[in-house]
Design a protein around this motif. Structure first.
Motif, PDB file in Angstrom:
ATOM      1  N   ALA A  22       0.797  -1.246   0.077  1.00 50.95           N
ATOM      2  CA  ALA A  22      -0.162  -0.048  -0.050  1.00 50.95           C
ATOM      3  C   ALA A  22       1.001   1.342  -0.025  1.00 50.95           C
ATOM      4  O   ALA A  22       0.532   2.305  -0.490  1.00 50.95           O
ATOM      5  CB  ALA A  22      -0.850   0.183   1.175  1.00 50.95           C
ATOM      6  N   GLU A  23       1.747   1.118   0.764  1.00 50.62           N
ATOM      7  CA  GLU A  23       2.904   2.534   0.644  1.00 50.62           C
ATOM      8  C   GLU A  23       3.385   2.847  -0.675  1.00 50.62           C
ATOM      9  O   GLU A  23       3.812   3.977  -0.737  1.00 50.62           O
ATOM     10  CB  GLU A  23       4.069   2.483   1.867  1.00 50.62           C
ATOM     11  N   VAL A  24       3.412   1.906  -1.499  1.00 50.01           N
ATOM     12  CA  VAL A  24       3.913   2.286  -2.921  1.00 50.01           C
ATOM     13  C   VAL A  24       3.040   2.345  -3.847  1.00 50.01           C
ATOM     14  O   VAL A  24       2.602   3.194  -4.599  1.00 50.01           O
ATOM     15  CB  VAL A  24       5.178   1.226  -3.226  1.00 50.01           C
ATOM     16  N   ALA A  25       2.173   1.086  -4.193  1.00 47.65           N
ATOM     17  CA  ALA A  25       0.950   0.986  -5.035  1.00 47.65           C
ATOM     18  C   ALA A  25       1.353   1.716  -6.509  1.00 47.65           C
ATOM     19  O   ALA A  25       0.629   2.192  -6.966  1.00 47.65           O
ATOM     20  CB  ALA A  25      -0.109   1.890  -4.519  1.00 47.65           C
ATOM     21  N   GLU A  26       2.422   1.277  -6.866  1.00 45.73           N
ATOM     22  CA  GLU A  26       2.776   1.516  -8.177  1.00 45.73           C
ATOM     23  C   GLU A  26       2.789   0.302  -9.282  1.00 45.73           C
ATOM     24  O   GLU A  26       3.569  -0.420  -9.220  1.00 45.73           O
ATOM     25  CB  GLU A  26       4.422   2.093  -8.355  1.00 45.73           C
ATOM     26  N   GLN A  27       1.904   0.385 -10.268  1.00 47.18           N
ATOM     27  CA  GLN A  27       1.971  -0.556 -11.333  1.00 47.18           C
ATOM     28  C   GLN A  27       2.894  -0.163 -12.375  1.00 47.18           C
ATOM     29  O   GLN A  27       3.050  -0.901 -13.412  1.00 47.18           O
ATOM     30  CB  GLN A  27       0.593  -0.628 -11.904  1.00 47.18           C
ATOM     31  N   GLU A  43       8.286   6.342 -14.061  1.00 48.42           N
ATOM     32  CA  GLU A  43       7.945   7.686 -13.714  1.00 48.42           C
ATOM     33  C   GLU A  43       6.828   7.577 -12.575  1.00 48.42           C
ATOM     34  O   GLU A  43       5.965   6.717 -12.055  1.00 48.42           O
ATOM     35  CB  GLU A  43       7.402   8.598 -14.648  1.00 48.42           C
ATOM     36  N   GLU A  45       4.870  10.236  -9.113  1.00 52.96           N
ATOM     37  CA  GLU A  45       4.363  11.578  -9.119  1.00 52.96           C
ATOM     38  C   GLU A  45       5.131  12.528  -8.206  1.00 52.96           C
ATOM     39  O   GLU A  45       4.828  13.591  -7.604  1.00 52.96           O
ATOM     40  CB  GLU A  45       2.766  11.632  -8.781  1.00 52.96           C
ATOM     41  N   ARG A  49       7.788   9.342  -3.248  1.00 56.32           N
ATOM     42  CA  ARG A  49       7.339   8.038  -3.668  1.00 56.32           C
ATOM     43  C   ARG A  49       8.578   7.210  -4.457  1.00 56.32           C
ATOM     44  O   ARG A  49       8.836   6.209  -4.082  1.00 56.32           O
ATOM     45  CB  ARG A  49       6.445   8.092  -4.751  1.00 56.32           C
TER      46      ARG A  49
END
Ligand code: FE2
Ligand code: FE2
Lengths: 85, 240
Positions: A22-27, A43, A45, A49
């Motif tokens: 959850a603390e990253v949640a990057e796809q 990339e 935001e 992050r």
């Protein structure tokens, strides 16, 4: 922790970690295997992050050599419009 | 001429608030409307929705959005929608709106959409219930998009989705994940009604420009693809 080989299973684990934690949640982060190191591209935001991704991978895979080429997407207004004739 | 600004995949949370605002304050100089192509938040929480409301609310142009898969993650969709709408952001899901601009009427129909893949290499409603449910979700979404586009009382129609309607705008993504990035059923829905432009996001590593088999322009406006706060498209008169 014993040193793990940089193999496909490690690549898959890192990829899933970056999305499912959850603390990253990057796809949108690409994980690329290079000889003895893992290259992270893509990339995000914010600078926070990017830092969090590197921190999490270092925490979960201590001793793993990681190279980062993650950028922070720019947010300036566009300089040109596209005319759809 | 109608000027459409669009961006997707801004994935807002407290750490991003304020980054887009200076560019957003200038949207009215560049565009008549701002479209948001989903993945507005990181996890779809109410507190992240408030970040979106703060960043994208209160602009001098109408803001029209669809949600993305990230906005569904925490299962708080109705509350998220409520927060966005309280900030004046219209959230479409199988619905449409028509806005009056100085260049004329602009109709926008939107759905989140879903995956399944592209013609000839796609998932089908066959076999296990999980597989049928997956493809059924996409088909229903595409049907809602077609109906919403058709219902727009406007000569200029824009289709807004999160998932991609064509593979053209996915180039750059690994081909193995195309079925998770979009479906040709969305493209077919767009081609079933005279549509001027289709906007989507979701494919962060994709490509900005593509077209449907029917010749409708498709633009992937995922923030990491367009690499600025929003893209602006100028639309002219009658749809083709
Ligand atoms: Fe996204
Ligand atoms: Fe997405």
């Amino acid at each position: 922790m014993t040193e793990r080989p940089v193999d496909e299973y490690l690549e898959a684990e890192v990829q899933r970690l970056l999305t499912e934690r959850a603390e990253v949640a990057e796809q949108g982060i690409t994980v690329i295997r290079r000889q003895h190191t893992l290259l992270l591209c893509g990339e995000v935001e914010s600078v926070q992050r990017r830092d969090e991704i590197l921190r999490l991978v270092a925490e979960q895979f201590p001793g793993l050599s990681v190279q980062s080429d993650i950028g922070v997407t720019r947010t300036h207004p566009p300089t040109e419009a596209e005319d759809l004739l | 001429m109608i000027r459409v600004a669009a961006v997707g995949d801004v994935h807002l949370d407290a750490d991003v608030v304020g980054r887009f605002r200076p560019a957003l304050e200038r949207v009215p100089d560049h565009a008549d409307v701002l479209l948001l192509a989903g993945d507005l938040t990181r996890h779809g929480t109410v507190s992240e929705a408030w970040c979106v409301a703060k960043e994208f609310g209160d602009l001098a142009v109408p803001v029209i959005a669809v949600l993305g898969n990230h906005d569904y993650h925490c299962n708080e969709v109705p509350a998220v929608v409520q927060v966005l709408e309280s900030a004046g952001i219209a959230v479409l899901e199988g619905t449409g709106v028509v806005v009056e601009t100085t260049g004329g009427k602009l109709g926008v129909a939107g759905v989140k959409g879903f995956g399944g893949g592209f013609a000839g290499r796609c998932a089908t409603e066959f076999g296990e219930p999980e597989m049928k449910a997956f493809v059924h979700t996409t088909r229903e979404s595409a049907d809602r998009l077609a109906a919403a586009l058709d219902a727009l009382d406007s000569p200029v129609r824009v289709a807004l989705s999160h998932y991609a309607p064509v593979p053209d705008t996915l180039v750059g993504e690994p081909p193995e994940i195309y079925p998770f990035l979009g479906s040709y059923l969305l493209g077919q829905a767009i081609d079933s009604v005279p549509t001027t432009l289709a906007i989507h996001g979701h494919a962060h590593a994709g490509t900005e420009r593509g077209t449907t088999p029917g010749g409708v322009r498709v633009r992937n406006v995922a923030h990491p693809v367009i690499k600025h706060a929003y893209s602006v498209y100028h639309l002219h008169g009658e749809s083709t």
